[in-house]
Design a protein around this motif. Structure first.
Motif, mmCIF file in Angstrom:
data_model
loop_
_atom_site.group_PDB
_atom_site.id
_atom_site.type_symbol
_atom_site.label_atom_id
_atom_site.label_comp_id
_atom_site.label_asym_id
_atom_site.label_seq_id
_atom_site.Cartn_x
_atom_site.Cartn_y
_atom_site.Cartn_z
ATOM 1 N N ILE A 24 0.837 -1.189 0.000
ATOM 2 C CA ILE A 24 0.000 0.000 0.000
ATOM 3 C C ILE A 24 0.878 1.248 0.000
ATOM 4 N N ARG A 25 0.752 2.053 -1.042
ATOM 5 C CA ARG A 25 1.477 3.315 -1.139
ATOM 6 C C ARG A 25 0.522 4.508 -1.147
ATOM 7 N N GLY A 26 -0.646 4.349 -1.741
ATOM 8 C CA GLY A 26 -1.691 5.367 -1.709
ATOM 9 C C GLY A 26 -2.960 4.721 -1.191
ATOM 10 N N ARG A 27 -3.925 5.529 -0.779
ATOM 11 C CA ARG A 27 -5.141 4.992 -0.158
ATOM 12 C C ARG A 27 -6.350 5.036 -1.083
ATOM 13 N N LEU A 28 -6.199 5.546 -2.304
ATOM 14 C CA LEU A 28 -7.339 5.711 -3.205
ATOM 15 C C LEU A 28 -7.200 4.811 -4.424
ATOM 16 N N LEU A 29 -8.287 4.087 -4.737
ATOM 17 C CA LEU A 29 -8.354 3.283 -5.951
ATOM 18 C C LEU A 29 -9.380 3.938 -6.867
ATOM 19 N N LEU A 30 -8.954 4.340 -8.048
ATOM 20 C CA LEU A 30 -9.819 5.079 -8.967
ATOM 21 C C LEU A 30 -9.994 4.282 -10.249
ATOM 22 N N LEU A 31 -11.221 3.816 -10.479
ATOM 23 C CA LEU A 31 -11.563 3.109 -11.709
ATOM 24 C C LEU A 31 -12.518 3.991 -12.499
ATOM 25 N N HIS A 32 -12.101 4.409 -13.693
ATOM 26 C CA HIS A 32 -12.937 5.319 -14.466
ATOM 27 C C HIS A 32 -13.051 4.812 -15.900
ATOM 28 N N GLY A 33 -14.119 5.212 -16.558
ATOM 29 C CA GLY A 33 -14.361 4.787 -17.926
ATOM 30 C C GLY A 33 -15.845 4.781 -18.239
ATOM 31 N N PRO A 34 -16.227 4.514 -19.487
ATOM 32 C CA PRO A 34 -17.631 4.545 -19.892
ATOM 33 C C PRO A 34 -18.461 3.504 -19.148
ATOM 34 N N PRO A 35 -19.775 3.693 -19.111
ATOM 35 C CA PRO A 35 -20.644 2.688 -18.479
ATOM 36 C C PRO A 35 -20.553 1.348 -19.213
ATOM 37 N N GLY A 36 -20.708 0.263 -18.466
ATOM 38 C CA GLY A 36 -20.757 -1.058 -19.077
ATOM 39 C C GLY A 36 -19.418 -1.685 -19.377
ATOM 40 N N THR A 37 -18.331 -1.122 -18.857
ATOM 41 C CA THR A 37 -17.004 -1.665 -19.168
ATOM 42 C C THR A 37 -16.511 -2.664 -18.117
ATOM 43 N N GLY A 38 -17.245 -2.850 -17.031
ATOM 44 C CA GLY A 38 -16.879 -3.876 -16.051
ATOM 45 C C GLY A 38 -16.193 -3.357 -14.804
ATOM 46 N N LYS A 39 -16.414 -2.088 -14.458
ATOM 47 C CA LYS A 39 -15.763 -1.523 -13.263
ATOM 48 C C LYS A 39 -16.271 -2.209 -11.986
ATOM 49 N N THR A 40 -17.589 -2.374 -11.889
ATOM 50 C CA THR A 40 -18.157 -3.010 -10.698
ATOM 51 C C THR A 40 -17.735 -4.473 -10.603
ATOM 52 N N THR A 41 -17.702 -5.174 -11.718
ATOM 53 C CA THR A 41 -17.272 -6.574 -11.710
ATOM 54 C C THR A 41 -15.837 -6.696 -11.212
ATOM 55 N N ALA A 42 -14.979 -5.774 -11.632
ATOM 56 C CA ALA A 42 -13.584 -5.798 -11.173
ATOM 57 C C ALA A 42 -13.501 -5.558 -9.663
ATOM 58 N N LEU A 43 -14.330 -4.664 -9.131
ATOM 59 C CA LEU A 43 -14.316 -4.395 -7.694
ATOM 60 C C LEU A 43 -14.822 -5.593 -6.896
ATOM 61 N N ARG A 44 -15.832 -6.296 -7.415
ATOM 62 C CA ARG A 44 -16.307 -7.505 -6.737
ATOM 63 C C ARG A 44 -15.219 -8.566 -6.696
ATOM 64 N N SER A 45 -14.502 -8.727 -7.804
ATOM 65 C CA SER A 45 -13.411 -9.700 -7.838
ATOM 66 C C SER A 45 -12.284 -9.283 -6.889
ATOM 67 N N LEU A 46 -12.028 -7.977 -6.802
ATOM 68 C CA LEU A 46 -11.006 -7.477 -5.889
ATOM 69 C C LEU A 46 -11.384 -7.774 -4.440
ATOM 70 N N ALA A 47 -12.667 -7.611 -4.104
ATOM 71 C CA ALA A 47 -13.123 -7.907 -2.739
ATOM 72 C C ALA A 47 -12.873 -9.363 -2.384
ATOM 73 N N ARG A 48 -13.058 -10.266 -3.352
ATOM 74 C CA ARG A 48 -12.815 -11.687 -3.097
ATOM 75 C C ARG A 48 -11.317 -11.967 -2.964
ATOM 76 N N THR A 49 -10.519 -11.386 -3.845
ATOM 77 C CA THR A 49 -9.079 -11.649 -3.830
ATOM 78 C C THR A 49 -8.435 -11.117 -2.555
ATOM 79 N N TRP A 50 -8.891 -9.981 -2.093
ATOM 80 C CA TRP A 50 -8.311 -9.349 -0.906
ATOM 81 C C TRP A 50 -8.967 -9.802 0.394
ATOM 82 N N SER A 51 -9.984 -10.627 0.352
ATOM 83 C CA SER A 51 -10.764 -10.967 1.547
ATOM 84 C C SER A 51 -9.924 -11.507 2.718
ATOM 85 N N PRO A 52 -8.797 -12.217 2.491
ATOM 86 C CA PRO A 52 -8.023 -12.680 3.655
ATOM 87 C C PRO A 52 -7.462 -11.555 4.525
ATOM 88 N N TRP A 53 -7.239 -10.363 3.938
ATOM 89 C CA TRP A 53 -6.626 -9.292 4.719
ATOM 90 C C TRP A 53 -7.403 -7.978 4.704
#
Length: 379
Positions: free
Chosen positions: A192-221
Motif C-alpha cells: 500500500i502506497r496510496g489509499r485511493l483506488l480510482l476506476l474510471h471509464g464509460p458505463p458497461g465496461t466492467g468496473k463493478t465486476t472488477a471491484l467484486r473480484s477485488l473484494a474476493r481476492t483481498w478478503s483474507p486481509w
C-alpha cells in the motif's frame, strides 16, 4: 394547568454519593405521541440511568433464523411489541434486562444491561447463540458490508455477494487494463502506497465486476464495504467515523484493512466538486491522505464514468492513488476473441463488456414506438 415545557435545570451532584446516579432525579413522561416501543426504551433506560444495572452490552445480528428466541432459555418476557416491520421484546432476569429487536430484513439487535459486565456478556451470548443462519461455505461469495444513513444513524448490513475469481473474468478487459488489474489483485498490505483506488471509464465496461473480484481476492486481509449513499457519508462526520472504524457488534478485526467502495460518485470528485459538494471532497482527501487516514487502515475505491481530465486535480495528484485505471472498450480483435464462435458484427471502435454480453445473448430491449398522423388524435 402545568406548562408543557419546563425551563432547563442544572443538576448538582452530591460528591459524597457512592454512585453519581444516586443523586440524579429520574422521571419519564408519556403523552399521546408516545409508542409502545418508547415505553420499552423508558423501562430499560430507567434501570441503567439510576445505576441499578449499570453495565451495557450491544450486539448486531444478520440473517437471523425465524425460530430463534433471541433470549436465554427459560427466561420470562415482560413486554412484547409486534409491528408491521419489527418485533420487540423486553426480558427480565435476575440482575439483568434484555431488549431484543427483530427487523423485517432478518436482522436483529440485542441490548443488555446488568449488575456486572460479566453477567451482561453472558446474557447477550446466550441470547445470540445459534440465532443466525449458518454461514454459507460457498467459495463463490464474499460477505460484504452495506452502509446507509438510517433514521437513527449509520446502519451496516452484512450480506453474501457473488464474486468471480480474477482469472475467470480477466478476458473481459483489454490487455493493458488486465495487466494493471493483475498488479492490483496481487497487492497486499505491504504494497500500500496510496489509499485511493480510482476506476474510471464509460458505463458497461466492467468496473463493478472488477471491484467484486477485488473484494474476493483481498478478503483474507481486507474487509470490503459498499457505501450506498456516499454523499451522506462525507456530509456527516459521525457517519464517516462509524464507517471507517466499523459497526458496533462486529468481531474484532483490528488487523484487517477496510475497503470502502463508492460507486458512480461523479459529483464528489469532478473538477467543480469543491464548490458544489461543500466539505465532501475535503473529507475524502483527509480520509485518503490526512490525519484520519493515517489513524486507520482504510482504502477507498471509487468508480466513475467521468473522463480523467474532468476530475479534480487533488484526487489524481501523484502519491494519492494506489491504482488509477481507465477501463475502456475491448479492441475489435479482443471483442471477436471474447465472442468466440458467436456470429456478430463488432463495431470498428470496439465494444464494451455490456455490449458483448448483449451480442452473445442476443438480448433485445423491450420497446414500443408509436407513430402519429396529422389527421388523428391519440387519447
Amino acid at each position: 394547568m402545568p406548562e408543557r415545557n419546563e425551563p432547563l435545570r442544572l443538576i448538582e451532584f452530591d460528591p459524597t454519593a457512592a454512585d453519581p446516579a444516586d443523586s440524579m432525579p429520574w422521571s419519564a413522561a408519556l403523552d399521546s405521541y408516545s409508542t409502545p416501543r418508547d415505553l420499552l426504551d423508558m423501562l430499560t433506560l430507567s434501570l441503567f440511568g439510576r445505576g441499578v444495572q449499570p453495565y451495557y452490552r450491544k450486539q448486531q445480528l444478520d440473517r437471523v433464523r425465524p425460530d430463534a428466541p433471541l433470549r436465554p432459555p427459560d427466561s420470562r418476557i415482560a413486554r412484547s411489541v409486534i409491528e408491521s416491520d419489527s418485533q420487540s421484546i423486553l426480558v427480565l432476569g435476575d440482575g439483568w434486562t434484555l431488549r431484543s429487536d427483530r427487523w423485517a430484513d432478518k436482522s436483529a439487535t440485542l441490548e443488555v444491561i446488568a449488575v456486572s459486565d460479566e453477567l451482561a456478556e453472558r446474557i447477550i451470548g446466550e441470547s445470540a447463540r445459534d440465532a443466525e443462519v449458518a454461514t454459507d461455505t460457498d467459495q463463490t461469495s464474499v460477505k460484504m458490508g452495506f452502509w446507509h444513513q438510517g433514521d437513527r444513524g449509520p446502519v451496516r448490513r452484512a450480506l453474501p455477494v457473488t464474486t468471480p475469481e480474477w482469472p475467470e473474468i480477466r478476458g473481459n478487459y483489454s490487455a493493458p487494463v488486465a495487466g494493471a488489474l493483475d498488479r492490483l489483485m496481487a497487492s497486499g498490505p505491504k504494497d500500500i502506497r496510496g489509499r485511493l483506488l480510482l476506476l474510471h471509464g464509460p458505463p458497461g465496461t466492467g468496473k463493478t465486476t472488477a471491484l467484486r473480484s477485488l473484494a474476493r481476492t483481498w478478503s483474507p486481509w481486507c474487509q470490503a464495504d459498499c457505501v450506498l449513499d456516499p454523499e451522506q457519508l462525507f456530509a456527516k462526520p459521525g457517519y464517516l467515523m462509524r464507517a471507517t472504524m466499523g459497526a458496533e457488534g462486529e468481531d474484532d478485526e483490528s488487523d484487517r484493512w477496510r475497503l470502502l467502495i463508492l460507486e458512480d460518485c461523479d459529483e464528489l470528485i469532478h473538477a467543480e466538486a469543491k464548490s458544489s459538494s461543500g466539505q465532501g471532497l475535503s473529507r475524502l482527501l483527509n480520509l485518503t491522505d490526512g490525519m484520519l487516514g493515517q489513524g486507520r487502515d482504510v482504502l477507498v475505491a471509487i468508480s466513475t464514468n467521468e473522463d480523467l481530465s474532468r476530475l479534480h486535480p487533488a484526487v489524481t495528484r501523484p502519491g494519492r492513488c494506489l491504482a488509477q485505471v481507465e477501463i475502456g472498450k475491448l479492441t475489435p480483435a479482443e471483442a471477436r476473441s471474447w465472442l468466440g464462435d458467436t456470429p456478430a458484427d463488432v463495431p470498428a471502435a470496439g465494444a464494451t463488456l455490456a455490449e458483448l454480453v448483449a451480442l452473445r445473448d442476443r438480448a433485445e430491449s423491450i420497446a414500443v414506438r408509436t407513430e402519429y398522423t396529422d389527421g388523428g388524435m391519440y387519447l
